[in-house]
Design an enzyme around this catalytic site. Structure first.
Site, short mmCIF file in Angstrom:
data_model
loop_
_atom_site.label_atom_id
_atom_site.label_comp_id
_atom_site.label_asym_id
_atom_site.label_seq_id
_atom_site.Cartn_x
_atom_site.Cartn_y
_atom_site.Cartn_z
N TYR A 31 -8.62 15.66 -6.15
CA TYR A 31 -7.76 14.89 -7.07
C TYR A 31 -6.90 15.86 -7.90
O TYR A 31 -5.69 15.64 -8.05
CB TYR A 31 -8.66 14.05 -7.98
CG TYR A 31 -7.94 13.26 -9.06
CD1 TYR A 31 -7.22 12.11 -8.75
CD2 TYR A 31 -8.00 13.66 -10.40
CE1 TYR A 31 -6.58 11.37 -9.75
CE2 TYR A 31 -7.37 12.93 -11.40
CZ TYR A 31 -6.66 11.79 -11.07
OH TYR A 31 -6.03 11.07 -12.06
N ASP A 84 0.88 -1.18 0.00
CA ASP A 84 0.00 0.00 0.00
C ASP A 84 0.91 1.23 0.00
O ASP A 84 1.59 1.50 1.00
CB ASP A 84 -0.88 -0.04 1.26
CG ASP A 84 -1.73 1.21 1.42
OD1 ASP A 84 -1.63 2.13 0.57
OD2 ASP A 84 -2.50 1.27 2.40
N1 LIG Z 1 -7.48 6.60 -16.40
C1 LIG Z 1 -7.38 7.88 -16.62
O1 LIG Z 1 -8.19 8.47 -17.39
C2 LIG Z 1 -6.27 8.68 -15.98
C3 LIG Z 1 -6.11 10.00 -16.40
C4 LIG Z 1 -5.10 10.77 -15.82
C5 LIG Z 1 -4.28 10.22 -14.86
N2 LIG Z 1 -4.46 8.93 -14.46
C6 LIG Z 1 -3.56 8.44 -13.41
O2 LIG Z 1 -2.90 7.28 -13.86
C7 LIG Z 1 -2.58 6.44 -12.75
C8 LIG Z 1 -3.11 5.04 -13.02
O3 LIG Z 1 -4.50 5.13 -13.21
P1 LIG Z 1 -5.38 3.96 -13.86
O4 LIG Z 1 -6.43 4.64 -14.65
O5 LIG Z 1 -4.53 2.94 -14.48
O6 LIG Z 1 -6.04 3.39 -12.51
P2 LIG Z 1 -6.67 1.94 -12.18
O7 LIG Z 1 -7.60 2.14 -11.03
O8 LIG Z 1 -7.21 1.35 -13.43
O9 LIG Z 1 -5.40 1.11 -11.69
C9 LIG Z 1 -4.70 1.57 -10.56
C10 LIG Z 1 -3.98 0.43 -9.87
O10 LIG Z 1 -3.38 1.00 -8.68
C11 LIG Z 1 -3.65 0.15 -7.58
N3 LIG Z 1 -3.66 0.92 -6.32
C12 LIG Z 1 -4.65 1.72 -5.85
N4 LIG Z 1 -4.32 2.20 -4.64
C13 LIG Z 1 -3.09 1.71 -4.34
C14 LIG Z 1 -2.23 1.82 -3.22
N5 LIG Z 1 -2.59 2.55 -2.14
N6 LIG Z 1 -1.05 1.19 -3.25
C15 LIG Z 1 -0.68 0.44 -4.33
N7 LIG Z 1 -1.48 0.26 -5.40
C16 LIG Z 1 -2.66 0.90 -5.42
C17 LIG Z 1 -4.99 -0.49 -7.89
O11 LIG Z 1 -5.18 -1.70 -7.17
C18 LIG Z 1 -4.90 -0.69 -9.42
O12 LIG Z 1 -4.33 -1.95 -9.73
C19 LIG Z 1 -3.21 7.11 -11.52
O13 LIG Z 1 -2.22 7.86 -10.85
C20 LIG Z 1 -4.27 8.02 -12.14
O14 LIG Z 1 -4.55 9.13 -11.31
C21 LIG Z 1 -5.44 8.15 -14.99
#
Ligand SMILES: NC(=O)c1ccc[n+]([C@@H]2O[C@H](COP(=O)([O-])OP(=O)(O)OC[C@H]3O[C@@H](n4cnc5c(N)ncnc54)[C@H](O)[C@@H]3O)[C@@H](O)[C@H]2O)c1
Length: 259
Positions: free
Chosen positions: A155, A62
């Site tokens: 966020y 985590d």
């Molecule tokens: N999807 C989008 O449109 C988008 C846009 C801009 C930025 N982001 C950023 O990209 C990154 C990845 O996003 P995503 O869309 O792949 O998210 P997602 O939710 O699809 O995957 C995120 C992963 O992180 C893990 N996770 C969550 N909390 C955690 C913790 N405390 N410790 C360790 N692992 C943890 C989850 O279990 C999951 O496997 C994030 O930082 C998100 O803010 C995403």
């Protein structure tokens, strides 16, 4: 191969963007530490990484917990003897209006997105300073740069923090030959994006497909990101070609917002 025998640790590697980065770096020859709060998801990614004939380690961590972060880096050094690349990707959010946000939301989001990124960066920098080399990539968001469609204000603030931290850390770690950059994804097709889209569809009174179309319409290139679009830039930033790039935050958003 751009990353042959580099050791790369990716947080949030169990799904979405983190998983795509882990696989893309493995394809380029990096050994992968797959880190996720969901240990089974971390293992699934590690198993897929193994298909590229590189070494892998799955860790249930985590990244909101500083003790677990320390253990994560210790386990990595015990296993591989070094750490060349860390991608601080794990992030959380929920779609909410500014007046709906609670103290619990702020703490939950900043614990992972801001505090987690800072302490992962600091812990990874320790062995990198000793090695006098390293590459740190933080996954921020266009939410930190004023994107009107950001999931919520807390966020957006957490991602602004990541962009500022990237600049400051690059200045202090540059003398140790450590590059620090950020990527700001736009609309990206992942489970997180999908969860937000379900709420957005309810807000707009439209289907989930229509909510996605509405998000894509203002994108000049008329396309949402696949996670692989983010992974491609992460690979480049970790490669020798990017050795003189540091302190930068790059949008990957099809031209949605200005830098
Ligand atoms: N999807 C989008 O449109 C988008 C846009 C801009 C930025 N982001 C950023 O990209 C990154 C990845 O996003 P995503 O869309 O792949 O998210 P997602 O939710 O699809 O995957 C995120 C992963 O992180 C893990 N996770 C969550 N909390 C955690 C913790 N405390 N410790 C360790 N692992 C943890 C989850 O279990 C999951 O496997 C994030 O930082 C998100 O803010 C995403």
């Amino acid at each position: 191969m751009l990353l042959k025998d580099k050791v790369a640790l990716i947080t949030g590697a169990g799904d979405g963007i983190g998983k795509a980065i882990a696989l893309a770096m493995a394809r380029e020859g990096a050994h992968i530490v797959s880190v996720d709060i969901d240990g089974d998801a971390a293992k699934r990614t590690a198993n897929e990484v193994g298909e590229f004939h590189v070494k892998e380690l799955a860790l249930e961590t985590d990244v909101g917990d500083t003790k677990q972060i320390e253990d994560m880096v210790v386990r990595t050094i015990e296993t591989f003897g070094r750490l060349d690349i860390i991608v601080n990707n794990a992030g959380v959010t929920r779609r909410a209006g500014i007046m709906e946000l609670t103290e619990e939301d702020w703490d939950r989001i900043h614990r992972v997105n801001a505090k987690g990124v800072f302490f992962c960066l600091q812990s990874a920098a320790r062995p990198m300073i000793e090695q006098v080399s390293g590459c740190i990539i933080n996954i921020a968001s266009i939410a930190g740069r004023g994107y009107i469609g950001a999931s919520n204000a807390a966020y957006a603030a957490s991602k602004g923090a990541v962009i500022a931290l990237t600049r400051k850390a690059s200045q202090e770690l540059g003398p140790y030959n450590i590059n620090v950059n950020a990527i700001c994804p736009g609309v990206t097709l992942t489970p997180l994006g999908e969860r937000n889209r379900v709420i957005r569809a309810q807000e707009q009174g439209v289907s989930i497909e229509q909510a996605l179309e509405n998000s894509v319409k203002p994108i000049p290139i008329r396309r949402a990101n696949d996670p692989e679009d983010i992974a491609a830039l992460a690979v480049f930033l970790a490669s020798p070609s990017a050795r003189n790039i540091t302190g930068q935050s790059y949008n990957v958003d099809g031209g949605l917002i200005p830098s």
